[in-house]
Design a protein around this motif. Structure first.
Motif, PDB file in Angstrom:
ATOM      1  N   MET A  30       0.848  -1.199   0.000  1.00  0.00           N
ATOM      2  CA  MET A  30       0.000   0.000   0.000  1.00  0.00           C
ATOM      3  C   MET A  30       0.880   1.245   0.000  1.00  0.00           C
ATOM      4  O   MET A  30       1.781   1.393   0.804  1.00  0.00           O
ATOM      5  N   ARG A  31       0.615   2.145  -0.951  1.00  0.00           N
ATOM      6  CA  ARG A  31       1.356   3.401  -1.036  1.00  0.00           C
ATOM      7  C   ARG A  31       0.368   4.539  -0.770  1.00  0.00           C
ATOM      8  O   ARG A  31      -0.655   4.658  -1.452  1.00  0.00           O
ATOM      9  N   LEU A  32       0.677   5.389   0.216  1.00  0.00           N
ATOM     10  CA  LEU A  32      -0.215   6.470   0.613  1.00  0.00           C
ATOM     11  C   LEU A  32       0.213   7.793  -0.017  1.00  0.00           C
ATOM     12  O   LEU A  32       1.346   7.958  -0.464  1.00  0.00           O
ATOM     13  N   GLY A  33      -0.710   8.744  -0.003  1.00  0.00           N
ATOM     14  CA  GLY A  33      -0.415  10.097  -0.438  1.00  0.00           C
ATOM     15  C   GLY A  33      -0.240  11.008   0.762  1.00  0.00           C
ATOM     16  O   GLY A  33      -1.084  11.016   1.668  1.00  0.00           O
ATOM     17  N   VAL A  34       0.845  11.762   0.789  1.00  0.00           N
ATOM     18  CA  VAL A  34       1.169  12.638   1.925  1.00  0.00           C
ATOM     19  C   VAL A  34       1.327  14.071   1.435  1.00  0.00           C
ATOM     20  O   VAL A  34       2.021  14.327   0.444  1.00  0.00           O
ATOM     21  N   TYR A  69      -6.001   5.535  -1.378  1.00  0.00           N
ATOM     22  CA  TYR A  69      -7.003   5.305  -2.419  1.00  0.00           C
ATOM     23  C   TYR A  69      -7.030   3.822  -2.721  1.00  0.00           C
ATOM     24  O   TYR A  69      -5.976   3.200  -2.902  1.00  0.00           O
ATOM     25  N   ASP A  70      -8.243   3.230  -2.739  1.00  0.00           N
ATOM     26  CA  ASP A  70      -8.348   1.782  -2.941  1.00  0.00           C
ATOM     27  C   ASP A  70      -8.718   1.398  -4.365  1.00  0.00           C
ATOM     28  O   ASP A  70      -9.019   0.235  -4.652  1.00  0.00           O
ATOM     29  N   GLY A  71      -8.715   2.375  -5.261  1.00  0.00           N
ATOM     30  CA  GLY A  71      -9.088   2.122  -6.648  1.00  0.00           C
ATOM     31  C   GLY A  71     -10.476   2.620  -6.973  1.00  0.00           C
ATOM     32  O   GLY A  71     -10.791   2.849  -8.143  1.00  0.00           O
ATOM     33  N   ASP A  72     -11.305   2.820  -5.955  1.00  0.00           N
ATOM     34  CA  ASP A  72     -12.663   3.347  -6.139  1.00  0.00           C
ATOM     35  C   ASP A  72     -12.932   4.567  -5.264  1.00  0.00           C
ATOM     36  O   ASP A  72     -13.555   5.528  -5.693  1.00  0.00           O
ATOM     37  N   THR A  73     -12.465   4.499  -4.026  1.00  0.00           N
ATOM     38  CA  THR A  73     -12.808   5.529  -3.045  1.00  0.00           C
ATOM     39  C   THR A  73     -11.547   6.113  -2.424  1.00  0.00           C
ATOM     40  O   THR A  73     -10.591   5.378  -2.129  1.00  0.00           O
ATOM     41  N   MET A 116       3.766   8.575  -1.647  1.00  0.00           N
ATOM     42  CA  MET A 116       4.024   9.613  -2.637  1.00  0.00           C
ATOM     43  C   MET A 116       3.792  10.931  -1.923  1.00  0.00           C
ATOM     44  O   MET A 116       2.706  11.163  -1.388  1.00  0.00           O
ATOM     45  N   MET A 117       4.804  11.787  -1.879  1.00  0.00           N
ATOM     46  CA  MET A 117       4.735  13.031  -1.115  1.00  0.00           C
ATOM     47  C   MET A 117       5.042  14.219  -2.020  1.00  0.00           C
ATOM     48  O   MET A 117       5.883  14.134  -2.924  1.00  0.00           O
ATOM     49  N   GLY A 132      -2.512   9.175  -7.265  1.00  0.00           N
ATOM     50  CA  GLY A 132      -1.299   8.959  -8.042  1.00  0.00           C
ATOM     51  C   GLY A 132      -0.488   7.791  -7.513  1.00  0.00           C
ATOM     52  O   GLY A 132       0.100   7.027  -8.291  1.00  0.00           O
ATOM     53  N   ALA A 133      -0.460   7.633  -6.185  1.00  0.00           N
ATOM     54  CA  ALA A 133       0.302   6.535  -5.585  1.00  0.00           C
ATOM     55  C   ALA A 133      -0.292   5.188  -5.955  1.00  0.00           C
ATOM     56  O   ALA A 133       0.431   4.212  -6.179  1.00  0.00           O
ATOM     57  N   TYR A 134      -1.629   5.134  -6.042  1.00  0.00           N
ATOM     58  CA  TYR A 134      -2.299   3.876  -6.396  1.00  0.00           C
ATOM     59  C   TYR A 134      -1.900   3.426  -7.797  1.00  0.00           C
ATOM     60  O   TYR A 134      -1.706   2.234  -8.058  1.00  0.00           O
ATOM     61  N   HIS A 135      -1.780   4.387  -8.713  1.00  0.00           N
ATOM     62  CA  HIS A 135      -1.455   4.060 -10.103  1.00  0.00           C
ATOM     63  C   HIS A 135       0.046   4.118 -10.387  1.00  0.00           C
ATOM     64  O   HIS A 135       0.466   3.856 -11.519  1.00  0.00           O
ATOM     65  N   TYR A 136       0.818   4.439  -9.364  1.00  0.00           N
ATOM     66  CA  TYR A 136       2.256   4.646  -9.576  1.00  0.00           C
ATOM     67  C   TYR A 136       2.963   3.342  -9.937  1.00  0.00           C
ATOM     68  O   TYR A 136       2.736   2.292  -9.323  1.00  0.00           O
ATOM     69  N   LYS A 137       3.803   3.429 -10.940  1.00  0.00           N
ATOM     70  CA  LYS A 137       4.669   2.324 -11.312  1.00  0.00           C
ATOM     71  C   LYS A 137       6.110   2.804 -11.228  1.00  0.00           C
ATOM     72  O   LYS A 137       6.478   3.769 -11.902  1.00  0.00           O
ATOM     73  N   ALA A 138       6.866   2.151 -10.384  1.00  0.00           N
ATOM     74  CA  ALA A 138       8.258   2.558 -10.215  1.00  0.00           C
ATOM     75  C   ALA A 138       8.994   2.423 -11.537  1.00  0.00           C
ATOM     76  O   ALA A 138       8.770   1.463 -12.289  1.00  0.00           O
TER      77      ALA A 138
END
Length: 599
Positions: A1-5, A17-21, A160-161, A438-444
């Motif tokens: 799980m990657r969070l937004g800060v 973000y879980d993909g929907d909410t 992701m900050m 953005g973190a949910y869709h982030y690809k390193a």
């Protein structure tokens, strides 16, 4: 799980973000809005820290109204060298004494993020301990991390900050600030950190809910800075950033402007009795108590005896000796917010000899802040020019941040782009929530395997070298206890050839040899104390980046300046640390970092 800060000058948030909410995290149960953590830290004499709304509460309870008592304390010795025309320089030591407020029970730190905008600010002393800027920021980030882990019931290590578009117009200072922010996140316990421009978070959020393609202007106006971004968002394509612009204007500047309007009530102002040296300290609550030091206080009392209206100097003495500046600025902030909804506001503040009951009209307020409005207008014109875009090309203006509610700035945006294009985005979800999306869709980014990218690594004597991915706290050499203490974000997680420091004296023209399987940019971090670079390094370009390394046990800190050069796939030959052309006090070997490029 990657969070937004979102680590903000005034407030901070964290979401996932879980993909929907989108799920904001409750970060401060004591705050009126528990999903927002005020970026405040209170540190008491024992070193105990309190964060958020509770920090303000503790400060107001313990510190407001107490007397300020200055005492001289020894701070150590400094060495002084005095040049002499006839003899050798004269060297001696001098004891340094500082004035300390011994009555203070603790210290409140506000707007910590603004320290990132000042390249000369490394941190601050709180009683007996010096706190580096990254340590202070990490206290707020750690509070966000703990709140997220409590609510989610699991460890949180990936985020992701955001970072402002510009910390500084100076590229080296901007890189340094980013490195401090990255280190703060690692100190707080995050292990996988992605930094992104703060307005980009808003574009992610708007993009998620937009079916058709739009050109948007993001107007992100917080307590410390204004960030402007023009982007194309919506539809099936990914967001496209056309231009960004940072404007060094924030809500704190507007608060200081209101305080400037109040200065005549404290003996200041254009026709006041106080010199600029003193009125400047009155513009922020943090520096107000400085005027209670004996030199300034004696001057205030002397002026009070010689003027026809001594009550203003009496109010000034109360302000600086009773530690009520923070409480006054809370009233200033309330007044500013009221003016966003009403045509006038009454600023009331009474404490001992301070008796303020002043009506501030919106029209007067807008005259006070007109220099900042002009600066914002110039920033909008600049970002439009950078994006090669006209006002008519902007489909939507996305306003976020507390200062974006100020009518002077909303009216400016309406006059340029039209009222029908304006959209107000909840600051709670705009930046931090956008980063959660953005973190949910982030690809390193895919990094070529170091072993495949860099082959045939050997020194002049044939010794093979290992390669590791750069990260904070990793060893800088194979044979000495230096670790990387600050690392620019752009050099993070790149392959670094691990060299021994014992070969720092090499004068070889072919010291480090290796082969690249694809084109790459080779970065060399060379000690900043070098007076002249070796000839082979002079073909590299300065990168406006620095790496700090430290040998913690010996308390030795060294700063490395970064140079870069592009190489095609194939053999690379680099000279020694002290090869021909070198001069200066260089005690450590250079670092070699490789960034692969597309073929």
């Amino acid at each position: 799980m990657r969070l937004g800060v979102d680590f903000g000058t005034t407030n901070s948030t964290v979401s996932y973000y879980d993909g929907d909410t989108l799920h904001p995290i409750k970060v401060d149960p004591k705050n009126d809005n528990p999903y927002i953590l005020p970026s405040l830290i209170y540190i008491d004499r024992r070193g105990k820290t309190t964060v958020g709304a509770a920090a303000a509460e503790v400060y107001l309870r313990r510190e407001t109204g107490r007397p300020v008592r200055w005492r001289r304390r020894e701070a150590g010795e400094i060495g002084i060298t005095v040049a002499s025309l006839e003899n050798d320089p004269i060297e001696f030591t001098q004891q340094v004494n500082v004035l300390v407020d011994v009555a203070a029970r603790g210290r409140l730190l506000q707007s910590i993020k603004t320290g990132l905008f000042n390249n000369r600010y490394s941190g601050t002393r709180v009683f007996e301990k010096f706190y580096l800027l990254e340590n202070l920021i990490s206290i707020v980030l750690e509070s966000l991390k703990s709140a997220a882990e409590r609510e989610l019931g699991q460890s949180v290590e990936r985020i992701m900050m955001g970072r402002p578009v510009r910390f500084s117009e100076n590229d080296l200072s901007d890189s340094r600030a980013e490195a401090v922010l990255l280190k703060a996140a690692y100190i707080a316990g995050f292990k996988d950190v992605t930094l992104a421009l703060e307005p980009v978070g808003v574009t992610h959020l708007y993009h998620r809910n937009t079916d058709s393609r739009h050109t948007v202007l993001v107007f992100d106006f917080g307590g410390g800075t204004l960030d402007l971004t023009i982007a194309r968002v919506g539809g099936e394509e990914t967001p496209e950033i056309l231009a960004t612009q940072g404007v060094l204007v924030g809500g704190d500047d507007l608060d200081r402007a209101i305080m400037g309007w109040l200065l005549p009530h404290f003996g200041g102002g254009s026709d006041g009795l106080l010199p600029p040296q003193m009125t400047d300290k009155l513009r922020t609550w943090q520096t107000m108590p400085d005027l209670s030091q004996p030199y300034f206080l004696e001057r205030i009392r002397r002026l009070r005896r010689d003027v026809s209206e001594p009550e203003t100097l009496l109010a000034l003495e109360t302000l600086v000796t009773r530690n009520v500046g923070f409480k006054l600025f809370k009233e200033i902030e309330r007044t500013k917010k009221t003016l966003s909804e009403q045509e006038s506001a009454v600023l009331e503040f009474e404490y001992e000899h301070i008796k303020l009951n002043q009506t501030l009209t919106r029209r007067r307020f807008e005259r006070i802040i007109s220099p900042f409005v002009e600066r914002v207008e110039e920033g909008i014109a600049s970002v439009l020019e950078r994006a090669n875009t006209r006002p008519n090309d902007i489909d939507v203006v996305l306003r976020t941040g507390g200062s974006s509610l100020v009518p002077a700035f909303t009216n400016l945006l309406v006059s340029i782009f039209g009222e029908e294009k304006q959209r107000l985005v909840d600051p709670l979800v705009s930046v931090g929530g956008g980063f959660a999306v953005g973190a949910y869709h982030y690809k390193a980014p895919e990094i070529a395997s170091p072993e495949n990218l860099i082959t045939d690594r050997k020194s002049e004597n044939g010794t093979p070298f290992e390669v590791q991915l750069t990260e904070l706290g990793m060893p800088a050499y194979t044979d000495r206890d230096f670790v990387i203490a600050r690392l620019p974000y752009g050099l993070h997680h790149l392959p670094m050839i691990m060299l021994p420091n014992t070969e720092k004296d090499s004068e070889a023209e072919a010291f480090l040899c290796f082969s690249l399987s694809q084109p790459a940019r080779v970065y060399i971090a060379y000690e900043s104390t070098g007076e002249r670079l070796p000839d082979w390094l002079k073909s590299f370009s300065p990168e406006n980046m620095q790496i700090d390394i430290v040998e913690e046990y010996a308390l030795i800190n060294r700063t490395m300046t970064v140079y870069g050069r592009d190489f095609a796939a194939g053999e690379v030959v680099l000279g020694g640390n002290m090869a021909k052309g070198y001069a200066g006090d260089v005690i450590l070997n250079y670092l070699a970092i490789i960034q692969p490029k597309s073929s």
